[in-house]
Scaffold this motif. Structure first.
Motif, PDB file in Angstrom:
ATOM      1  N   THR A  80       0.828  -1.204   0.000  1.00 59.44           N
ATOM      2  CA  THR A  80       0.000   0.000   0.000  1.00 59.44           C
ATOM      3  C   THR A  80       0.865   1.258   0.000  1.00 59.44           C
ATOM      4  N   THR A  81       2.022   1.210   0.647  1.00 58.12           N
ATOM      5  CA  THR A  81       2.936   2.356   0.597  1.00 58.12           C
ATOM      6  C   THR A  81       3.400   2.592  -0.841  1.00 58.12           C
ATOM      7  N   ALA A  82       3.816   1.542  -1.507  1.00 64.02           N
ATOM      8  CA  ALA A  82       4.295   1.678  -2.894  1.00 64.02           C
ATOM      9  C   ALA A  82       3.185   2.236  -3.795  1.00 64.02           C
ATOM     10  N   LYS A  83       1.971   1.749  -3.608  1.00 58.60           N
ATOM     11  CA  LYS A  83       0.857   2.231  -4.432  1.00 58.60           C
ATOM     12  C   LYS A  83       0.523   3.694  -4.128  1.00 58.60           C
ATOM     13  N   THR A  84       0.590   4.073  -2.861  1.00 61.18           N
ATOM     14  CA  THR A  84       0.321   5.469  -2.500  1.00 61.18           C
ATOM     15  C   THR A  84       1.386   6.379  -3.089  1.00 61.18           C
ATOM     16  N   MET A  85       2.642   5.983  -3.011  1.00 60.09           N
ATOM     17  CA  MET A  85       3.719   6.803  -3.574  1.00 60.09           C
ATOM     18  C   MET A  85       3.569   6.930  -5.094  1.00 60.09           C
ATOM     19  N   ALA A  86       3.187   5.847  -5.756  1.00 62.55           N
ATOM     20  CA  ALA A  86       2.976   5.905  -7.208  1.00 62.55           C
ATOM     21  C   ALA A  86       1.803   6.826  -7.551  1.00 62.55           C
ATOM     22  N   ALA A  87       0.735   6.738  -6.777  1.00 60.98           N
ATOM     23  CA  ALA A  87      -0.424   7.613  -7.010  1.00 60.98           C
ATOM     24  C   ALA A  87      -0.067   9.071  -6.742  1.00 60.98           C
ATOM     25  N   ALA A  88       0.769   9.313  -5.743  1.00 60.41           N
ATOM     26  CA  ALA A  88       1.200  10.679  -5.436  1.00 60.41           C
ATOM     27  C   ALA A  88       1.999  11.254  -6.604  1.00 60.41           C
ATOM     28  N   LYS A  89       2.888  10.452  -7.152  1.00 62.16           N
ATOM     29  CA  LYS A  89       3.675  10.915  -8.302  1.00 62.16           C
ATOM     30  C   LYS A  89       2.766  11.179  -9.499  1.00 62.16           C
ATOM     31  N   LYS A  90       1.771  10.314  -9.697  1.00 60.46           N
ATOM     32  CA  LYS A  90       0.804  10.512 -10.779  1.00 60.46           C
ATOM     33  C   LYS A  90       0.028  11.821 -10.579  1.00 60.46           C
ATOM     34  N   ALA A  91      -0.178  12.202  -9.332  1.00 62.66           N
ATOM     35  CA  ALA A  91      -0.887  13.442  -9.008  1.00 62.66           C
ATOM     36  C   ALA A  91       0.043  14.658  -9.043  1.00 62.66           C
ATOM     37  N   GLY A  92       1.320  14.432  -9.405  1.00 62.48           N
ATOM     38  CA  GLY A  92       2.257  15.538  -9.521  1.00 62.48           C
ATOM     39  C   GLY A  92       2.959  15.909  -8.228  1.00 62.48           C
ATOM     40  N   LEU A  93       2.872  15.065  -7.230  1.00 56.32           N
ATOM     41  CA  LEU A  93       3.519  15.328  -5.940  1.00 56.32           C
ATOM     42  C   LEU A  93       4.870  14.626  -5.882  1.00 56.32           C
ATOM     43  N   THR A  94       5.748  15.134  -5.054  1.00 57.66           N
ATOM     44  CA  THR A  94       7.032  14.467  -4.803  1.00 57.66           C
ATOM     45  C   THR A  94       7.171  14.246  -3.297  1.00 57.66           C
ATOM     46  N   PRO A  95       6.502  13.196  -2.802  1.00 57.68           N
ATOM     47  CA  PRO A  95       6.521  12.952  -1.355  1.00 57.68           C
ATOM     48  C   PRO A  95       7.882  12.443  -0.889  1.00 57.68           C
ATOM     49  N   THR A  96       8.179  12.769   0.361  1.00 57.54           N
ATOM     50  CA  THR A  96       9.367  12.226   1.001  1.00 57.54           C
ATOM     51  C   THR A  96       9.031  10.826   1.508  1.00 57.54           C
ATOM     52  N   PRO A  97      10.040  10.012   1.766  1.00 54.06           N
ATOM     53  CA  PRO A  97       9.749   8.688   2.333  1.00 54.06           C
ATOM     54  C   PRO A  97       8.994   8.832   3.657  1.00 54.06           C
ATOM     55  N   PRO A  98       8.116   7.877   3.960  1.00 54.94           N
ATOM     56  CA  PRO A  98       7.343   7.951   5.202  1.00 54.94           C
ATOM     57  C   PRO A  98       8.250   7.994   6.427  1.00 54.94           C
ATOM     58  N   MET A  99       7.779   8.725   7.434  1.00 57.49           N
ATOM     59  CA  MET A  99       8.490   8.822   8.712  1.00 57.49           C
ATOM     60  C   MET A  99       7.468   8.719   9.836  1.00 57.49           C
ATOM     61  N   LEU A 100       7.915   8.210  10.977  1.00 62.96           N
ATOM     62  CA  LEU A 100       7.054   8.135  12.150  1.00 62.96           C
ATOM     63  C   LEU A 100       7.103   9.455  12.911  1.00 62.96           C
ATOM     64  N   ASP A 101       5.943   9.880  13.428  1.00 59.10           N
ATOM     65  CA  ASP A 101       5.937  11.054  14.299  1.00 59.10           C
ATOM     66  C   ASP A 101       6.225  10.594  15.728  1.00 59.10           C
ATOM     67  N   THR A 102       6.233  11.532  16.668  1.00 61.50           N
ATOM     68  CA  THR A 102       6.590  11.177  18.041  1.00 61.50           C
ATOM     69  C   THR A 102       5.579  10.209  18.663  1.00 61.50           C
ATOM     70  N   GLY A 103       4.304  10.340  18.316  1.00 62.29           N
ATOM     71  CA  GLY A 103       3.297   9.423  18.857  1.00 62.29           C
ATOM     72  C   GLY A 103       3.493   8.001  18.364  1.00 62.29           C
ATOM     73  N   ALA A 104       3.732   7.841  17.072  1.00 62.87           N
ATOM     74  CA  ALA A 104       3.968   6.501  16.522  1.00 62.87           C
ATOM     75  C   ALA A 104       5.278   5.923  17.055  1.00 62.87           C
ATOM     76  N   THR A 105       6.265   6.774  17.227  1.00 61.31           N
ATOM     77  CA  THR A 105       7.541   6.323  17.800  1.00 61.31           C
ATOM     78  C   THR A 105       7.338   5.828  19.234  1.00 61.31           C
ATOM     79  N   ALA A 106       6.496   6.527  19.993  1.00 57.81           N
ATOM     80  CA  ALA A 106       6.195   6.077  21.361  1.00 57.81           C
ATOM     81  C   ALA A 106       5.525   4.707  21.344  1.00 57.81           C
ATOM     82  N   SER A 107       4.653   4.476  20.382  1.00 58.45           N
ATOM     83  CA  SER A 107       3.997   3.167  20.256  1.00 58.45           C
ATOM     84  C   SER A 107       5.020   2.079  19.966  1.00 58.45           C
ATOM     85  N   ILE A 108       5.937   2.355  19.056  1.00 62.74           N
ATOM     86  CA  ILE A 108       6.988   1.395  18.717  1.00 62.74           C
ATOM     87  C   ILE A 108       7.866   1.129  19.947  1.00 62.74           C
TER      88      ILE A 108
END
Length: 181
Positions: A80-108
């Motif tokens: 799903t990440t790969a598909k979202t990144m491909a769809a973002a590029k198709k939409a003309g966006l250049t997203p950065t690789p996914p990163m965890l925020d502090t809340g998700a990091t706390a969960s990990i």
């Protein structure tokens, strides 16, 4: 003096109890439900949390059903990440690789620190709200998103995430111990 001793004993016993908190990652920001770049970032972070938490589950869980679920989470959320990144590029966006925020990091971090006997409970307790938030994100963006390619991506991702919610619910209920996934 007796009161201080009693207070100290009560405090010591409270500190000695295992922490029962489960820290699910925070839900995505409201703008992620309608705006392309916040959607891409929130969807990517959600997938990254699922991948990282499930890698920990493969190492720490002793339950074969939880391990099967975790393995599937890694595989499906990478897709799903790969598909979202491909769809973002198709939409003309250049997203950065996914990163965890502090809340998700706390969960990990909570999963990494979990005692072996508590791990599955904590992992599944995080998975349900994380997937419910991800489902809300996908359904909301599919209905109201500002980029067609990403709306289509969200529409395709929603049933996958919905299935994950159902699987987590069954695992929490103990109904999948002997079933193959």
């Amino acid at each position: 003096m007796k009161m201080l001793t009693g207070l100290a004993m009560a405090l010591a016993s409270a500190v000695a109890l295992p922490v029962a908190a489960q820290t699910p990652p925070p839900p995505p920001p409201p703008e992620a439900k309608t705006q392309a770049m916040p959607y891409v970032m929130a969807s990517g972070m959600s997938d990254l949390y699922e991948i990282n938490s499930s890698q920990i589950a493969l190492q720490k869980s002793q339950n074969p059903a939880v391990k099967r679920f975790a393995s599937m989470m890694i595989k499906e959320h990478n897709k799903t990440t790969a598909k979202t990144m491909a769809a973002a590029k198709k939409a003309g966006l250049t997203p950065t690789p996914p990163m965890l925020d502090t809340g998700a990091t706390a969960s990990i971090n909570e999963l990494q620190a979990a005692a072996p006997g508590d791990f599955d409970r904590i992992y599944l307790a995080q998975q349900l709200p994380a997937h419910q938030a991800a489902l809300d994100l996908q359904q909301s963006y599919a209905a109201n998103g500002d980029q067609a390619a990403l709306r289509a991506n969200a529409k395709a991702a929603a049933p996958i995430v919905k299935r994950h919610v159902e699987m987590v619910s069954k695992l929490q209920g103990g109904n999948m111990a002997g079933q193959a996934m």
